[in-house]
Design a protein around this motif. Structure first.
Motif, PDB file in Angstrom:
ATOM      1  N   THR A  94       0.847  -1.187   0.000  1.00 39.67           N
ATOM      2  CA  THR A  94       0.000   0.000   0.000  1.00 39.67           C
ATOM      3  C   THR A  94       0.887   1.243   0.000  1.00 39.67           C
ATOM      4  O   THR A  94       2.090   1.181   0.308  1.00 39.67           O
ATOM      5  CB  THR A  94      -0.907   0.044   1.234  1.00 39.67           C
ATOM      6  N   PHE A  95       0.295   2.367  -0.329  1.00 35.71           N
ATOM      7  CA  PHE A  95       1.032   3.630  -0.298  1.00 35.71           C
ATOM      8  C   PHE A  95       1.524   3.912   1.118  1.00 35.71           C
ATOM      9  O   PHE A  95       2.661   4.355   1.314  1.00 35.71           O
ATOM     10  CB  PHE A  95       0.135   4.748  -0.802  1.00 35.71           C
ATOM     11  N   ARG A  96       0.685   3.638   2.095  1.00 37.79           N
ATOM     12  CA  ARG A  96       1.082   3.880   3.486  1.00 37.79           C
ATOM     13  C   ARG A  96       2.290   3.038   3.861  1.00 37.79           C
ATOM     14  O   ARG A  96       3.213   3.527   4.535  1.00 37.79           O
ATOM     15  CB  ARG A  96      -0.101   3.580   4.410  1.00 37.79           C
ATOM     16  N   ALA A 128      -4.769  12.106   2.007  1.00 35.32           N
ATOM     17  CA  ALA A 128      -4.963  11.732   3.406  1.00 35.32           C
ATOM     18  C   ALA A 128      -3.760  10.957   3.932  1.00 35.32           C
ATOM     19  O   ALA A 128      -3.307  11.170   5.066  1.00 35.32           O
ATOM     20  CB  ALA A 128      -6.241  10.910   3.557  1.00 35.32           C
ATOM     21  N   ASP A 129      -3.216  10.042   3.113  1.00 35.20           N
ATOM     22  CA  ASP A 129      -2.030   9.288   3.531  1.00 35.20           C
ATOM     23  C   ASP A 129      -0.833  10.207   3.758  1.00 35.20           C
ATOM     24  O   ASP A 129       0.047   9.899   4.577  1.00 35.20           O
ATOM     25  CB  ASP A 129      -1.676   8.235   2.484  1.00 35.20           C
ATOM     26  N   LEU A 130      -0.789  11.310   3.038  1.00 30.51           N
ATOM     27  CA  LEU A 130       0.352  12.219   3.135  1.00 30.51           C
ATOM     28  C   LEU A 130       0.236  13.227   4.276  1.00 30.51           C
ATOM     29  O   LEU A 130       1.199  13.946   4.549  1.00 30.51           O
ATOM     30  CB  LEU A 130       0.529  12.976   1.815  1.00 30.51           C
ATOM     31  N   GLU A 131      -0.911  13.279   4.929  1.00 32.96           N
ATOM     32  CA  GLU A 131      -1.118  14.293   5.960  1.00 32.96           C
ATOM     33  C   GLU A 131      -0.112  14.188   7.092  1.00 32.96           C
ATOM     34  O   GLU A 131       0.296  15.196   7.677  1.00 32.96           O
ATOM     35  CB  GLU A 131      -2.547  14.197   6.503  1.00 32.96           C
ATOM     36  N   THR A 132       0.304  12.981   7.426  1.00 30.97           N
ATOM     37  CA  THR A 132       1.249  12.793   8.532  1.00 30.97           C
ATOM     38  C   THR A 132       2.641  12.425   8.039  1.00 30.97           C
ATOM     39  O   THR A 132       3.494  12.033   8.835  1.00 30.97           O
ATOM     40  CB  THR A 132       0.742  11.689   9.483  1.00 30.97           C
ATOM     41  N   TYR A 133       2.867  12.543   6.733  1.00 25.33           N
ATOM     42  CA  TYR A 133       4.175  12.183   6.177  1.00 25.33           C
ATOM     43  C   TYR A 133       5.101  13.381   6.213  1.00 25.33           C
ATOM     44  O   TYR A 133       4.718  14.497   5.837  1.00 25.33           O
ATOM     45  CB  TYR A 133       4.018  11.692   4.741  1.00 25.33           C
ATOM     46  N   HIS A 134       6.324  13.158   6.627  1.00 30.99           N
ATOM     47  CA  HIS A 134       7.321  14.218   6.692  1.00 30.99           C
ATOM     48  C   HIS A 134       8.478  13.862   5.761  1.00 30.99           C
ATOM     49  O   HIS A 134       9.315  13.024   6.080  1.00 30.99           O
ATOM     50  CB  HIS A 134       7.813  14.410   8.126  1.00 30.99           C
ATOM     51  N   GLY A 135       8.505  14.489   4.626  1.00 34.65           N
ATOM     52  CA  GLY A 135       9.536  14.219   3.638  1.00 34.65           C
ATOM     53  C   GLY A 135       9.134  14.802   2.305  1.00 34.65           C
ATOM     54  O   GLY A 135       7.952  15.080   2.069  1.00 34.65           O
ATOM     55  N   PRO A 136      10.095  15.020   1.415  1.00 37.07           N
ATOM     56  CA  PRO A 136       9.787  15.616   0.114  1.00 37.07           C
ATOM     57  C   PRO A 136       9.024  14.644  -0.777  1.00 37.07           C
ATOM     58  O   PRO A 136       9.455  13.511  -0.998  1.00 37.07           O
ATOM     59  CB  PRO A 136      11.169  15.936  -0.468  1.00 37.07           C
ATOM     60  N   VAL A 137       7.881  15.082  -1.282  1.00 32.08           N
ATOM     61  CA  VAL A 137       7.061  14.240  -2.150  1.00 32.08           C
ATOM     62  C   VAL A 137       6.331  15.125  -3.158  1.00 32.08           C
ATOM     63  O   VAL A 137       5.915  16.236  -2.833  1.00 32.08           O
ATOM     64  CB  VAL A 137       6.058  13.398  -1.328  1.00 32.08           C
ATOM     65  N   ALA A 138       6.234  14.638  -4.389  1.00 27.54           N
ATOM     66  CA  ALA A 138       5.502  15.322  -5.444  1.00 27.54           C
ATOM     67  C   ALA A 138       4.595  14.312  -6.125  1.00 27.54           C
ATOM     68  O   ALA A 138       4.923  13.125  -6.208  1.00 27.54           O
ATOM     69  CB  ALA A 138       6.464  15.939  -6.460  1.00 27.54           C
ATOM     70  N   ILE A 139       3.449  14.785  -6.611  1.00 25.84           N
ATOM     71  CA  ILE A 139       2.458  13.933  -7.256  1.00 25.84           C
ATOM     72  C   ILE A 139       2.327  14.357  -8.707  1.00 25.84           C
ATOM     73  O   ILE A 139       2.322  15.555  -9.019  1.00 25.84           O
ATOM     74  CB  ILE A 139       1.087  14.046  -6.563  1.00 25.84           C
ATOM     75  N   MET A 140       2.189  13.392  -9.610  1.00 27.25           N
ATOM     76  CA  MET A 140       2.033  13.718 -11.031  1.00 27.25           C
ATOM     77  C   MET A 140       1.116  12.699 -11.690  1.00 27.25           C
ATOM     78  O   MET A 140       0.833  11.631 -11.138  1.00 27.25           O
ATOM     79  CB  MET A 140       3.386  13.737 -11.734  1.00 27.25           C
TER      80      MET A 140
END
Length: 247
Positions: A94-96, A128-140
């Motif tokens: 999963t993404f999480r 929603a999965d990214l709400e508690t994520y701490h780190g560089p991330v981009a979506i495309m």
């Protein structure tokens, strides 16, 4: 968008640093771990399982990479996790699970797979999965509607458009006009992407280069596999999404 230098600081491993001969399959936790260990950023693919959970997998069907057959979207995340991938002990994460593994150690570039509807429910689960994520991330995504959905529900999240010439495009859900719009990035007034990921074999592309030169959008290019493609990328793009070798 200010503060996106991390997006192009290091080469991006396409679907993780995979090597089937070594038992490391694309879009797995092992491929992500290998990229982290080698110091690369990671590109992955996300799509929705039957229960809406974002799962890390590229193909529409299970046939190529797993011991099962049929559409990915027909099974829930737990059912998908029980299916062995060929020649490895990895499962479809999963993404999480992927976020928990990466934990901000390297940048993530996430491609959202779409049926050209914008998949708003999937986008909401990803955000929603990214709400508690701490780190560089981009979506495309290839789908401009996905980028527009992300613009509206998560305006601060770095978002990009994936594009190409569409000369040999066989996938349904598009028309000649929509492919023309996507090829020339004519939707940017609405989608307002922060970066572009353009096919290396289609560079130089006037629209992508104008957005890079005039408006400062970062330009990634995919999928770089050969010395010739790498030379083209070095001339026209800010960074490569690569596979099959180590830059």
């Amino acid at each position: 968008m200010a503060g996106l230098s991390w997006l192009t600081d290091r080469p991006v491993a396409h679907r993780g640093l995979h090597d089937a001969r070594a038992g490391i399959i694309e879009n797995t936790l092992s491929a992500a771990q290998a990229a982290i260990a080698a110091g690369y950023a990671i590109e992955i693919d996300l799509q929705a399982a039957a229960d809406g959970t974002p799962v890390v997998f590229h193909d529409d069907t299970l046939d190529r990479l797993t011991t099962a057959t049929g559409p990915v979207a027909a099974l829930g995340a737990a059912e998908l996790a029980a299916i062995p991938l060929k020649a490895t002990s990895d499962r479809i994460p999963t993404f999480r699970q992927l976020l928990d593994l990466v934990a901000g150690q390297t940048p993530l570039v996430v491609e959202v797979k779409s049926d050209w509807s914008g998949v708003p429910a999937l986008c909401e689960r990803i955000v929603a999965d990214l709400e508690t994520y701490h780190g560089p991330v981009a979506i495309m995504s290839f789908d401009p509607k996905v980028v527009d959905v992300l613009r509206r529900i998560a305006p601060a999240l770095p978002r990009g458009i994936v594009s190409e010439s569409y000369r040999d495009w066989q996938e349904g859900g598009t028309t000649p006009w929509s492919r023309f719009v996507m090829r020339h990035l004519l939707h940017v007034w609405r989608t307002k992407p922060h970066f572009i990921a353009y096919c290396v074999d289609d560079l130089p592309a006037v629209s992508a280069l104008l957005l890079r030169w005039l408006f400062g959008l970062k330009l990634l290019t995919w999928t770089v596999r050969t010395p010739e493609q790498r030379a083209r990328a070095e001339r026209w793009a800010d960074q490569i999404i690569f596979e099959g070798f180590r830059p």
